[in-house]
Motif scaffolding. Structure first.
Motif, short mmCIF file in Angstrom:
data_model
loop_
_atom_site.label_atom_id
_atom_site.label_comp_id
_atom_site.label_asym_id
_atom_site.label_seq_id
_atom_site.Cartn_x
_atom_site.Cartn_y
_atom_site.Cartn_z
N ALA A 53 -12.36 4.01 21.73
CA ALA A 53 -12.95 3.36 20.55
C ALA A 53 -13.43 4.41 19.56
O ALA A 53 -14.22 5.27 19.88
N ASN A 54 -12.90 4.34 18.36
CA ASN A 54 -13.31 5.28 17.32
C ASN A 54 -13.48 4.57 15.99
O ASN A 54 -13.35 5.18 14.94
N GLY A 55 -13.76 3.28 16.04
CA GLY A 55 -14.02 2.53 14.82
C GLY A 55 -12.78 2.00 14.12
O GLY A 55 -12.89 1.46 13.03
N ASN A 56 -11.61 2.16 14.70
CA ASN A 56 -10.40 1.63 14.08
C ASN A 56 -10.45 0.12 14.03
O ASN A 56 -10.94 -0.53 14.95
N THR A 57 -9.91 -0.44 12.95
CA THR A 57 -9.97 -1.88 12.74
C THR A 57 -8.62 -2.55 12.60
O THR A 57 -8.56 -3.77 12.53
N THR A 58 -7.55 -1.77 12.55
CA THR A 58 -6.25 -2.32 12.16
C THR A 58 -5.11 -1.73 12.97
O THR A 58 -5.12 -0.53 13.25
N ILE A 59 -4.14 -2.58 13.29
CA ILE A 59 -2.87 -2.10 13.83
C ILE A 59 -1.82 -2.36 12.75
O ILE A 59 -1.38 -3.49 12.55
N LEU A 110 -0.03 -2.73 2.92
CA LEU A 110 -0.72 -1.45 3.01
C LEU A 110 0.14 -0.37 2.38
O LEU A 110 1.37 -0.38 2.51
N GLU A 111 -0.51 0.58 1.71
CA GLU A 111 0.18 1.72 1.13
C GLU A 111 -0.13 2.95 1.97
O GLU A 111 -1.16 3.04 2.62
N PHE A 112 0.77 3.92 1.92
CA PHE A 112 0.51 5.21 2.55
C PHE A 112 -0.50 5.97 1.70
O PHE A 112 -0.34 6.03 0.47
N GLY A 139 -1.28 10.25 6.78
CA GLY A 139 -1.34 9.61 8.09
C GLY A 139 -2.26 8.40 8.08
O GLY A 139 -2.38 7.70 9.07
N ASP A 140 -2.93 8.17 6.94
CA ASP A 140 -3.78 7.00 6.79
C ASP A 140 -3.12 6.01 5.84
O ASP A 140 -2.11 6.33 5.19
N PHE A 141 -3.71 4.82 5.76
CA PHE A 141 -3.20 3.79 4.86
C PHE A 141 -4.29 3.37 3.90
O PHE A 141 -5.48 3.52 4.19
N VAL A 142 -3.88 2.81 2.77
CA VAL A 142 -4.80 2.34 1.74
C VAL A 142 -4.66 0.82 1.66
O VAL A 142 -3.55 0.30 1.58
N GLU A 143 -5.81 0.14 1.64
CA GLU A 143 -5.81 -1.32 1.43
C GLU A 143 -5.33 -1.60 0.02
O GLU A 143 -5.65 -0.86 -0.91
N THR A 165 -8.05 2.72 10.46
CA THR A 165 -8.89 1.95 9.55
C THR A 165 -8.42 2.29 8.15
O THR A 165 -8.59 3.44 7.71
N PRO A 166 -7.80 1.33 7.45
CA PRO A 166 -7.31 1.63 6.11
C PRO A 166 -8.46 2.03 5.18
O PRO A 166 -9.57 1.54 5.29
N VAL A 167 -8.14 2.91 4.24
CA VAL A 167 -9.09 3.38 3.25
C VAL A 167 -9.16 2.35 2.14
O VAL A 167 -8.13 1.82 1.72
N SER A 168 -10.38 2.06 1.65
CA SER A 168 -10.47 1.14 0.53
C SER A 168 -10.00 1.87 -0.73
O SER A 168 -10.17 3.08 -0.84
#
Length: 183
Positions: A53-59, A110-112, A139-143, A165-168
């Protein structure tokens, strides 16, 4: 194993693969080595595991269309940060938001996230397999806040990515726009 008993060919293949998986599971249980390193089962385990668990919210995931098995790209339109113009976003990466009636689900596009600040919106559907991934992706995604509703019966395959966890958009580049679109 033969496919007699009047079964349709699709059921026969399904039954055989089911038997293969069952046999592999039995062997793997004894060896404790039954996990794919990527895939939906692993992503779900990673998201829910207290040990990781590291706070991730999304697959995040990709869908493949029925019939042609091509990667599904969705296009969405939204007003940009100041509301004076529109942004067009095309992406094959989604976050499931909620189920609707039957097998319909609301998906957020989601965007890269890219090193250049902002998402890496896509140019038209790429010709090469993974050209849709921007070369400077972090390696992250943007809402995007853009949602579509799809009928999952129209897809033949799904590929899950690692939990994140996508970035706002506002947090992504600090200018309130969040989208670094390439058109």
């Amino acid at each position: 194993m033969s496919c007699s008993h009047g079964k349709q060919s699709g059921e026969c293949v399904c039954d055989v693969v089911r038997k293969i998986v069952k046999a592999q599971d039995e062997v793997a249980a004894a060896m404790d080595n039954n996990c794919c390193t990527t895939g939906c089962e692993q992503s779900i385990r990673d998201l829910l595991s207290p040990a990781t668990a590291n706070g991730n919210t999304t697959i995040p995931f990709l869908l493949y269309c029925k019939g042609d098995c091509d990667l599904f790209f969705a296009t969405g339109v939204a007003q940009n940060g100041n509301g004076a113009a529109f942004d067009c976003i095309e992406t094959p990466v989604f976050r499931a938001k909620k189920f609707k009636k039957g097998c319909c689900v609301e998906l957020e596009l989601l965007e890269f996230e890219t090193n250049s600040g902002g998402g890496g919106s896509l140019i038209p559907t790429p010709q090469d397999n993974c050209d849709f991934i921007p070369p400077n992706a972090t390696g992250d995604f943007v809402e995007t806040g853009i949602c579509i509703t799809v009928d999952l019966h129209h897809f033949i395959a799904i590929q899950c990515l690692a939990p994140t966890t996508p970035v706002s958009p506002a947090a992504d580049n600090g200018n309130g726009h969040g989208h670094g679109h390439v058109f």
